[in-house]
Design a protein around this motif. Structure first.
Motif, PDB file in Angstrom:
ATOM      1  N   THR A 186      -5.167 -10.465  -4.909  1.00  0.00           N
ATOM      2  CA  THR A 186      -5.862  -9.204  -5.134  1.00  0.00           C
ATOM      3  C   THR A 186      -7.217  -9.482  -5.781  1.00  0.00           C
ATOM      4  OG1 THR A 186      -4.742  -9.011  -7.278  1.00  0.00           O
ATOM      5  CG2 THR A 186      -3.725  -7.882  -5.405  1.00  0.00           C
TER       6      THR A 186
ATOM      7  N   ARG B 119     -11.329  -7.611  -7.066  1.00  0.00           N
ATOM      8  CA  ARG B 119     -12.312  -6.535  -7.196  1.00  0.00           C
ATOM      9  C   ARG B 119     -13.689  -7.182  -7.171  1.00  0.00           C
ATOM     10  NH1 ARG B 119     -11.858  -3.858 -12.600  1.00  0.00           N
ATOM     11  NH2 ARG B 119     -13.425  -5.391 -13.224  1.00  0.00           N
TER      12      ARG B 119
ATOM     13  N   ASN C 159       0.820  -1.209   0.000  1.00  0.00           N
ATOM     14  CA  ASN C 159       0.000   0.000   0.000  1.00  0.00           C
ATOM     15  C   ASN C 159       0.854   1.260   0.000  1.00  0.00           C
ATOM     16  OD1 ASN C 159      -2.540  -1.041  -0.267  1.00  0.00           O
ATOM     17  ND2 ASN C 159      -3.029  -1.010   1.918  1.00  0.00           N
TER      18      ASN C 159
ATOM     19  N   PHE D  73      -4.987  -0.568  -1.184  1.00  0.00           N
ATOM     20  CA  PHE D  73      -5.903  -1.695  -1.166  1.00  0.00           C
ATOM     21  C   PHE D  73      -6.669  -1.732   0.160  1.00  0.00           C
ATOM     22  CE2 PHE D  73      -2.899  -4.118  -4.148  1.00  0.00           C
ATOM     23  CZ  PHE D  73      -3.729  -3.946  -5.240  1.00  0.00           C
ATOM     24  N   THR D  74      -7.910  -2.165   0.083  1.00  0.00           N
ATOM     25  CA  THR D  74      -8.672  -2.506   1.279  1.00  0.00           C
ATOM     26  C   THR D  74      -8.406  -3.977   1.596  1.00  0.00           C
ATOM     27  OG1 THR D  74     -10.412  -0.921   0.704  1.00  0.00           O
ATOM     28  CG2 THR D  74     -11.000  -2.680   2.256  1.00  0.00           C
TER      29      THR D  74
ATOM     30  N   THR E  76      -1.589  -1.736 -10.520  1.00  0.00           N
ATOM     31  CA  THR E  76      -2.599  -1.305 -11.490  1.00  0.00           C
ATOM     32  C   THR E  76      -1.971  -0.751 -12.756  1.00  0.00           C
ATOM     33  OG1 THR E  76      -3.805  -0.616  -9.495  1.00  0.00           O
ATOM     34  CG2 THR E  76      -4.875  -0.203 -11.580  1.00  0.00           C
TER      35      THR E  76
ATOM     36  N   THR F  91      -9.001  -3.675  -6.219  1.00  0.00           N
ATOM     37  CA  THR F  91      -9.233  -2.721  -5.134  1.00  0.00           C
ATOM     38  C   THR F  91      -9.006  -3.324  -3.750  1.00  0.00           C
ATOM     39  OG1 THR F  91     -11.591  -3.309  -5.065  1.00  0.00           O
ATOM     40  CG2 THR F  91     -10.940  -1.475  -6.507  1.00  0.00           C
ATOM     41  N   GLU F  92      -8.907  -4.649  -3.669  1.00  0.00           N
ATOM     42  CA  GLU F  92      -8.763  -5.320  -2.380  1.00  0.00           C
ATOM     43  C   GLU F  92      -7.593  -6.292  -2.431  1.00  0.00           C
ATOM     44  OE1 GLU F  92     -13.399  -5.492  -0.920  1.00  0.00           O
ATOM     45  OE2 GLU F  92     -12.567  -7.278  -1.881  1.00  0.00           O
TER      46      GLU F  92
ATOM     47  N   GLN G 185      -7.541  -3.893 -12.468  1.00  0.00           N
ATOM     48  CA  GLN G 185      -8.041  -2.788 -11.661  1.00  0.00           C
ATOM     49  C   GLN G 185      -8.551  -3.315 -10.322  1.00  0.00           C
ATOM     50  OE1 GLN G 185      -7.777   0.481 -12.850  1.00  0.00           O
ATOM     51  NE2 GLN G 185      -6.604  -0.552 -14.445  1.00  0.00           N
TER      52      GLN G 185
END
Length: 273
Positions: free
Chosen positions: A270, A272, A145, A156-157, A240, A248-249, A246
């Motif tokens: 990873t 999404r 991150n 990232f979440t 990314t 996000t987590e 793409q």
């Protein structure tokens, strides 16, 4: 990938399809398939992409992927079964419906025993290793991150489902003694979905360090992050860089053994939703 497949195509044309005018009935394949895993060139009798998998299964092949040479572009277009739609976008554009009869396909069969096989037991870990493994995973999460933030990307979440997926897969890498995205016959998206992840938009990065001597988790974490940053395919997933990725987590998992020197295997998953 393209050059390697061209070599395979030339060799298979010369050795496996003796009659140049081979034909197959609709929904069937002409040509032998390696039931124990491997690649083969076949003639397709006509039908859709899913029917290819069914026909391959009838010949004892657990189909992992199908490839075809696009005559117009002289490039290979592939379909990886079970992969996210974006991975197979070119195939879907090339074959929006049925695949024509007499089309030459390169089929990749998975080892028949892979899905059912049980990896060898992992070597014993040192006392307190579990807390070290979780701390290392935590530092990987924050380290990746930090790199994303430096590049102006949103961090990232953390996803509990992806953490579980990574934690389950890291010991399998250690047990097998190698890095492999399908060590137990499953793909990253298969494993994430099995843990409840709501989509097939999954990526995976792997890394390992094997050495002798003492170590500290705080010193190891940046080494793992740097290995991923120095590898373009891995960096494209976690940074990314590729429009396909793409995500996000993320979730990370590591396993540590000191049974024979020090072996550390880490997995980053990873996604999404």
């Amino acid at each position: 990938m393209r050059n390697g497949l061209l070599v395979v195509l030339v060799l298979l044309l010369a050795t496996t399809l003796a009659p140049a005018t081979a034909h197959a009935a609709p929904g069937e394949l002409t040509g032998s398939l390696p039931a124990n895993g491997g690649t083969s060139l076949v003639v397709w009798g006509g039908g859709n992409t899913e029917q290819v998998r069914t026909a391959a299964q009838a010949k004892g092949c657990t189909l992992g992927a199908a490839w075809v040479l696009d005559a117009a572009t002289q490039e290979f277009v592939g379909n990886v079964y079970g992969a996210p739609a974006i991975v197979n976008a070119k195939w879907a554009a090339r074959f929006p419906g049925d695949i024509d009869a007499s089309t030459l396909l390169i089929l990749v069969c998975r080892p028949a025993q892979a899905a059912a096989s049980t990896p060898p037991a992992a070597p014993p870990t040192q006392p307190g290793a579990q807390s070290q493994e979780r701390e290392l995973a935590r530092l990987l999460f924050s380290g990746v991150n930090a790199e994303r933030i430096k590049r102006g990307l949103a961090p990232f979440t953390e996803s509990g489902m992806l953490v579980t997926t990574a934690e389950q897969y890291a010991p399998k890498q250690l047990a097998a003694g190698r890095l492999d995205h399908a060590i137990d016959g499953t793909e990253p998206w298969d494993r994430a979905r099995a843990n409840g992840y709501p989509s097939f938009n999954i990526g995976e990065v792997l890394a390992a360090r094997i050495f002798t001597g003492p170590f500290s988790i705080q010193a190891e974490a940046p080494k793992f992050v740097q290995m991923w940053m120095d590898s373009p395919p891995h960096r494209s997933i976690i940074m990314t860089e590729d429009p396909k990725f793409q995500f996000t987590e993320a979730g990370y998992g590591c396993t540590i053994s000191t049974a024979n020197g020090t072996e550390i295997y880490c997995v980053g998953v990873t996604g999404r939703p």
